[in-house]
Enzyme design. Sequence first.
Site, PDB file in Angstrom:
ATOM      1  N   ASP A  21      -0.398  -5.391  -1.729  1.00 15.61           N
ATOM      2  CA  ASP A  21      -1.570  -5.560  -0.853  1.00 15.61           C
ATOM      3  C   ASP A  21      -2.237  -4.254  -0.468  1.00 15.61           C
ATOM      4  O   ASP A  21      -3.453  -4.192  -0.276  1.00 15.61           O
ATOM      5  CB  ASP A  21      -1.185  -6.318   0.418  1.00 15.61           C
ATOM      6  CG  ASP A  21      -0.323  -5.474   1.355  1.00 15.61           C
ATOM      7  OD1 ASP A  21       0.751  -5.007   0.921  1.00 15.61           O
ATOM      8  OD2 ASP A  21      -0.721  -5.265   2.517  1.00 15.61           O
ATOM      9  N   ASP A  66       1.998  -0.160   0.202  1.00 14.85           N
ATOM     10  CA  ASP A  66       3.431  -0.444   0.148  1.00 14.85           C
ATOM     11  C   ASP A  66       3.754  -1.210  -1.129  1.00 14.85           C
ATOM     12  O   ASP A  66       2.927  -1.312  -2.026  1.00 14.85           O
ATOM     13  CB  ASP A  66       3.867  -1.222   1.392  1.00 14.85           C
ATOM     14  CG  ASP A  66       3.010  -2.473   1.614  1.00 14.85           C
ATOM     15  OD1 ASP A  66       2.354  -2.919   0.653  1.00 14.85           O
ATOM     16  OD2 ASP A  66       2.987  -2.995   2.741  1.00 14.85           O
ATOM     17  N   TYR A 110       1.301  -9.822   8.517  1.00 19.07           N
ATOM     18  CA  TYR A 110       0.234 -10.781   8.240  1.00 19.07           C
ATOM     19  C   TYR A 110       0.452 -12.091   8.983  1.00 19.07           C
ATOM     20  O   TYR A 110       0.419 -13.168   8.393  1.00 19.07           O
ATOM     21  CB  TYR A 110       0.103 -11.007   6.730  1.00 19.07           C
ATOM     22  CG  TYR A 110      -0.453  -9.792   6.022  1.00 19.07           C
ATOM     23  CD1 TYR A 110      -1.798  -9.453   6.145  1.00 19.07           C
ATOM     24  CD2 TYR A 110       0.370  -8.956   5.279  1.00 19.07           C
ATOM     25  CE1 TYR A 110      -2.315  -8.312   5.533  1.00 19.07           C
ATOM     26  CE2 TYR A 110      -0.136  -7.816   4.651  1.00 19.07           C
ATOM     27  CZ  TYR A 110      -1.477  -7.507   4.785  1.00 19.07           C
ATOM     28  OH  TYR A 110      -1.981  -6.372   4.183  1.00 19.07           O
ATOM     29  N   GLU A 161      -5.193   4.109   4.775  1.00 23.50           N
ATOM     30  CA  GLU A 161      -4.581   3.187   3.810  1.00 23.50           C
ATOM     31  C   GLU A 161      -5.633   2.277   3.178  1.00 23.50           C
ATOM     32  O   GLU A 161      -6.433   1.664   3.873  1.00 23.50           O
ATOM     33  CB  GLU A 161      -3.509   2.329   4.489  1.00 23.50           C
ATOM     34  CG  GLU A 161      -2.720   1.476   3.510  1.00 23.50           C
ATOM     35  CD  GLU A 161      -1.514   0.805   4.154  1.00 23.50           C
ATOM     36  OE1 GLU A 161      -0.575   0.429   3.425  1.00 23.50           O
ATOM     37  OE2 GLU A 161      -1.501   0.646   5.392  1.00 23.50           O
TER      38      GLU A 161
END
Length: 508
Positions: free
Chosen positions: A86, A89, A237, A480
Site C-alpha cells: 500500500d 511498508d 486501516y 510516505e
Amino acid sequence: MSAASLRVEAVAVAAAVLVLLLSPAAVVVVLAGQHDYGDALHKSILFFEGQRSGRLPPDQRLRWRRDSGLHDGAAAGVDLTGGYYDAGDNVKFGFPMAFTATLMSWGLIDFGRSFGPHKEEARKAVRWATDYLMKATAKPNTVYVQVGDAFRDHSCWERPEDMDTPRTVYKVDPSHPGSDVAAETAAALAAGSIVFRDADPAYSKRLLDRAISVFEFADRYRGPYSSSLHDAVCPCYCDFSGYQDELLWGAAWLHKASRRREYREYIKKNEVVLGASESINEFGWDNKHAGINVLISKEVLMGKDEYFQSFRVNADNFMCSLLPGISNHPQIQYSPGGLLFKVGGSNMQHVTSLSFLLLAYSNYLSHAGARVSCGAGGSASPVQLRRVAKRQVDYILGDNPLRMSYMVGYGAKFPRRIHHRGSSIPSVATHPARIGCKSGAAYYASAAPNPNLLVGAVVGGPSDATDAFPDARAVFQQSEPTTYINAPLMGLLAYFSAHPNPAEWADD
C-alpha cells in the site's frame, strides 16, 4: 459579442477570480509555466511497478525491484501472491488496494481517450490489482483482506525482497463480516470489468460475475471489518465511516457495470438508510459518500434517471464546499500557496481524490450543459471546477512556494528521502546480501538521499497551512507515498495532458 469572444472573456474572468481568492504569494505560482502532464502521467503509472508484490514480469521497468512475497497465502492453503504494497511498508492491505483499483479504473473509464499511448500501461496497473483481488475472492463467502502482520512489519526496516516477518493471512467470512472491505472489493471488480470490456471481454465477464457474488456476500453478512479484525487492521486501516457507504458504492458500480435494475432499486431503497448524504466533504479509501453522489449524478445529468435527483443535489453541495470563495466549510481549507488541505496526515490523498471528483463532475456537467448550484453562494461552471482541480495538480508538479515537485522523478527538485523501505535501502543488484529487520535502521536514519528512485511516487506533502515540507523519512505523514494518492491522479494527469490549456476549454 461572438461565442468565441464570450468564451475568452469567461475564461479570463474565471482566472481573475481564482487569483484574487489566493494570497499574493500564491499569485506567482498560479502564473507558473506549463507542465509536461504526459510525462507525469507515465511516471504516475510507473510508480505502481515499484509497489508490486509477487513474481515480477519480464517487462518490469523499475529494475531495482525484485520478486517478493512468493509464498503469500501458502500457510492458509491459498494463493495470495501478487497485488500491491500500500505504501512504504511490506503489508498488503486489501481495503486501500481495492479502493486504489476502483479509482484507477474510474480514471480510465471517464478519461480513457486522454491516456493516449499510456492507456495500455494503465490497464496493466489495474490488472495487477484485479488479478490479486480475484485470488482473494476465489472462495465463496470469503474475502482475504490482508497479508502480513502490520505491527511486526512496521517494527522492521527491510526490503520486500528480504522480509522475514510473519505473512499472516486475514479474512472476512459469514462469522467475521466485513461489509466495507468486501463491498469495496466488489466495486473494484465491477469497475475493472468496464475497463476490460473491449480489451478482454472474457476477463471482463469474470470480473463482473465475481463482483456480483462478492457484493451479495457483503450485503448478506453485514458488519464492519474493523470489529471482526480489529487487532490486525487497526489503527492502519480502520473503517471509521462505517460499512454503509461501501454498500451504496458497491451497488453504484455494479449498476454502472451491469445495468441491472436490481442495483438501481437497491440504491434508491437504501439511499437514506445507508446515509448517502452524510459526510459529503470527504472522499477516500475510508469514506465513499462524495464519490457515490458524483458517480450516480452522471445518470441524472445524462437525462437517464431523474429517480436519483437527490444524489445530484448532494453532489452539488459537495462541489460548493470545495470552491475557494464560495465554501465556508470548516473542514476544507487552502494554504497560502493554494493547496487544498484537511487536518490530518498524508494530505495529498485528499488533494488527488477530491480533485478527481471535481474533474469528473465537471465533465458530466459539461456534457449536460449544466452548472453547479451553490444556493445563496450562486453557481459555478464546469470550467471553474476544472480550474480548481488543475490548480491542485500543478501544485503537486511544482507550482508552489517551495518550487518543488511532490512527484519523485518529475522536475529538477523533488523529495529525495521518502519514507519507503525499498527505495531507501540499497537494491539487491547493488547489495546482494540480505539486510535484516533491524539492519535497515541505519538507512532509515541516514540523511543521505534514497539510493533507488521510486519514480512517479507522490508523497503525503504539506499537511497544514504553511506549505512546508521537511523531506525526511521520519516524518512519514508527509514523506510516505501511497497507492491511493496516485490512483486518482492518473485520470487527472491524463485529462490535462490532452487538454493542458484552459483558454481552449469549452465555455460552460
